[in-house]
Design a protein around this motif. Sequence first.
Motif, mmCIF file in Angstrom:
data_model
loop_
_atom_site.group_PDB
_atom_site.id
_atom_site.type_symbol
_atom_site.label_atom_id
_atom_site.label_comp_id
_atom_site.label_asym_id
_atom_site.label_seq_id
_atom_site.Cartn_x
_atom_site.Cartn_y
_atom_site.Cartn_z
ATOM 1 N N CYS A 60 -36.182 -30.159 -92.047
ATOM 2 C CA CYS A 60 -36.437 -31.258 -92.997
ATOM 3 C C CYS A 60 -37.442 -30.754 -93.851
ATOM 4 N N ILE A 61 -38.525 -30.177 -93.571
ATOM 5 C CA ILE A 61 -39.507 -29.107 -94.129
ATOM 6 C C ILE A 61 -39.289 -27.783 -93.980
ATOM 7 N N ASP A 62 -38.815 -26.781 -94.954
ATOM 8 C CA ASP A 62 -38.505 -25.523 -94.494
ATOM 9 C C ASP A 62 -39.095 -24.717 -95.534
ATOM 10 N N MET A 63 -38.997 -23.493 -95.303
ATOM 11 C CA MET A 63 -39.404 -22.093 -96.221
ATOM 12 C C MET A 63 -38.494 -21.086 -95.903
ATOM 13 N N LEU A 64 -37.783 -20.620 -97.070
ATOM 14 C CA LEU A 64 -37.021 -19.316 -96.916
ATOM 15 C C LEU A 64 -37.354 -18.342 -97.767
ATOM 16 N N SER A 65 -37.369 -17.041 -97.105
ATOM 17 C CA SER A 65 -37.604 -15.974 -97.885
ATOM 18 C C SER A 65 -36.499 -14.864 -97.851
ATOM 19 N N ILE A 66 -35.430 -15.246 -96.930
ATOM 20 C CA ILE A 66 -34.388 -14.284 -96.783
ATOM 21 C C ILE A 66 -33.193 -14.888 -97.458
ATOM 22 N N GLU A 67 -32.178 -14.066 -97.771
ATOM 23 C CA GLU A 67 -30.793 -14.436 -98.097
ATOM 24 C C GLU A 67 -30.063 -14.699 -96.858
ATOM 25 N N GLY A 68 -28.998 -15.875 -96.919
ATOM 26 C CA GLY A 68 -28.155 -16.100 -95.818
ATOM 27 C C GLY A 68 -27.507 -17.548 -96.202
ATOM 28 N N GLN A 69 -27.137 -17.972 -95.197
ATOM 29 C CA GLN A 69 -26.235 -19.217 -95.258
ATOM 30 C C GLN A 69 -26.936 -20.621 -94.501
ATOM 31 N N PHE A 70 -27.257 -21.402 -94.891
ATOM 32 C CA PHE A 70 -28.117 -22.530 -94.093
ATOM 33 C C PHE A 70 -27.457 -23.955 -94.462
ATOM 34 N N THR A 71 -27.549 -24.446 -93.305
ATOM 35 C CA THR A 71 -26.800 -25.758 -93.164
ATOM 36 C C THR A 71 -27.819 -26.893 -92.563
ATOM 37 N N PHE A 72 -27.682 -28.104 -93.407
ATOM 38 C CA PHE A 72 -28.749 -29.093 -92.777
ATOM 39 C C PHE A 72 -27.928 -30.242 -92.331
ATOM 40 N N THR A 73 -27.855 -30.947 -91.281
ATOM 41 C CA THR A 73 -27.151 -31.917 -90.735
ATOM 42 C C THR A 73 -28.169 -32.901 -90.231
ATOM 43 N N ALA A 74 -28.302 -34.233 -90.573
ATOM 44 C CA ALA A 74 -29.197 -35.143 -90.242
ATOM 45 C C ALA A 74 -28.795 -35.633 -88.741
ATOM 46 N N ASP A 75 -29.859 -35.729 -87.751
ATOM 47 C CA ASP A 75 -29.753 -36.221 -86.741
ATOM 48 C C ASP A 75 -30.183 -37.635 -86.650
ATOM 49 N N GLN A 76 -30.814 -38.210 -87.648
ATOM 50 C CA GLN A 76 -31.306 -39.327 -87.849
ATOM 51 C C GLN A 76 -31.828 -39.498 -89.399
ATOM 52 N N PRO A 77 -32.133 -40.745 -89.822
ATOM 53 C CA PRO A 77 -32.374 -40.805 -91.281
ATOM 54 C C PRO A 77 -33.397 -39.945 -91.674
ATOM 55 N N GLN A 78 -33.298 -39.118 -92.679
ATOM 56 C CA GLN A 78 -34.389 -38.090 -93.251
ATOM 57 C C GLN A 78 -34.617 -38.340 -94.730
ATOM 58 N N LEU A 79 -35.677 -38.900 -94.910
ATOM 59 C CA LEU A 79 -35.962 -39.728 -96.211
ATOM 60 C C LEU A 79 -37.037 -38.645 -97.208
ATOM 61 N N HIS A 80 -37.587 -37.765 -96.531
ATOM 62 C CA HIS A 80 -38.487 -37.092 -97.376
ATOM 63 C C HIS A 80 -38.506 -35.352 -96.876
ATOM 64 N N CYS A 81 -37.562 -34.677 -97.433
ATOM 65 C CA CYS A 81 -37.295 -33.377 -97.052
ATOM 66 C C CYS A 81 -37.153 -32.401 -98.322
ATOM 67 N N ALA A 82 -37.693 -31.088 -97.758
ATOM 68 C CA ALA A 82 -37.630 -30.181 -99.116
ATOM 69 C C ALA A 82 -37.815 -28.925 -98.422
ATOM 70 N N THR A 83 -36.777 -28.027 -99.064
ATOM 71 C CA THR A 83 -36.975 -26.438 -98.621
ATOM 72 C C THR A 83 -37.476 -25.707 -100.027
ATOM 73 N N PHE A 84 -38.516 -24.685 -99.698
ATOM 74 C CA PHE A 84 -39.319 -23.937 -100.369
ATOM 75 C C PHE A 84 -38.407 -22.530 -100.435
ATOM 76 N N PHE A 85 -38.058 -22.025 -101.483
ATOM 77 C CA PHE A 85 -37.532 -20.603 -101.517
ATOM 78 C C PHE A 85 -38.285 -19.845 -102.212
ATOM 79 N N ILE A 86 -38.646 -18.547 -101.709
ATOM 80 C CA ILE A 86 -39.672 -17.567 -102.447
ATOM 81 C C ILE A 86 -38.971 -16.063 -102.227
ATOM 82 N N GLY A 87 -39.061 -15.349 -103.359
ATOM 83 C CA GLY A 87 -38.460 -13.933 -103.252
ATOM 84 C C GLY A 87 -39.791 -13.229 -103.449
ATOM 85 N N GLU A 88 -39.488 -11.868 -103.639
ATOM 86 C CA GLU A 88 -40.503 -10.570 -104.020
ATOM 87 C C GLU A 88 -40.896 -11.003 -105.699
#
Length: 322
Positions: A60-88
């Motif tokens: 639900c709260i995540d950080m990604l710094s690499i390339e790839g394929q990413f999947t989110f599937t809710a297992d319960q209501p998720q009301l405040h989620c964010a993913t932060f992306f950062i590169g060089e």
Amino acid sequence: MPSAFQFFFHFVLIFLAALKGETRYLEVRDASEDEPFLLLSEDLKRELSAGQLYRRSLRCIDMLSIEGQFTFTADQPQLHCATFFIGEPEELITIDYGFFFFDCRGGDFLKVFDGWILKGEKFPSSLDHPLPTSQRYVDFCESGNIQRSIRSSQNVAMIFFRIHQPGNGFTITVKKNTNLFPCNVISQTPSGRFTMVIPHQHRNCSFSIIYPVVIKISDLILGHLNGLFLKKPTAGCVGVGDFVELLGGTGLDPSKMFPLADLCHSFHGSAQMKIGCDNTVLRMVSSGKHINRVTFEYHQLDLQETETRKENSIEEFCFPSI
């Protein structure tokens, strides 16, 4: 020091260090969960070294710094989620959307933001981004606004989403592209060296370091004479058109930070400043009339350095926060 702000970015930097193989096991507390554990596995190392497409689930709260394929599937209501992306610093981030299944009419949403938002503060600030704030959002629930591929304007981007129904979710693919003239940057590390170049462009560029640091400027080309000026209420570089300023503060948005020093004219040599703020920003303002360039290096400030004053250092700031 605002602990949530500092802790979040310590999480970012520790996580990035792990992906580079500098640590194998770490503990992270994010904004909505208690102490999930991240492990850089041997399988991940093999996938990355072999050039295979890396895949994993999103939290639900995540950080990604690499390339790839990413999947989110809710297992319960998720009301405040964010993913932060950062590169060089010299990378732009492309987010491609594949599968997504959620109920927009039922209150679900999925938005992309060109930059980062944390506690209501934006990076880059509205003054430094080429687009107005309203155009930095892409909302996948708005009719006629479905985009399958979005590229950031700098080395950071984010998505935020809300999903009510368990089983709903989405898949994204993250890629990185080269940026020949990096402008707005959040540093992945508390130390480094960087050269910022603005080639005849009317724009403002900020380099953000989420640490108290010693910053040393070794070369500045603005097409003027020599000079270095501390910021004062009645002084500074107003009217010069091209200058560099150093900012310090506790938040993410450079426009809300305290101005510490102005550099109005070109010089070759060394100008050093110790800045004990949670966030340090070097910001270049360019009129577009010149090819402006600044080279600087920085490293995390420790308590010993606050007691040692070098000959070429100028006034110290924000030390009560470290």
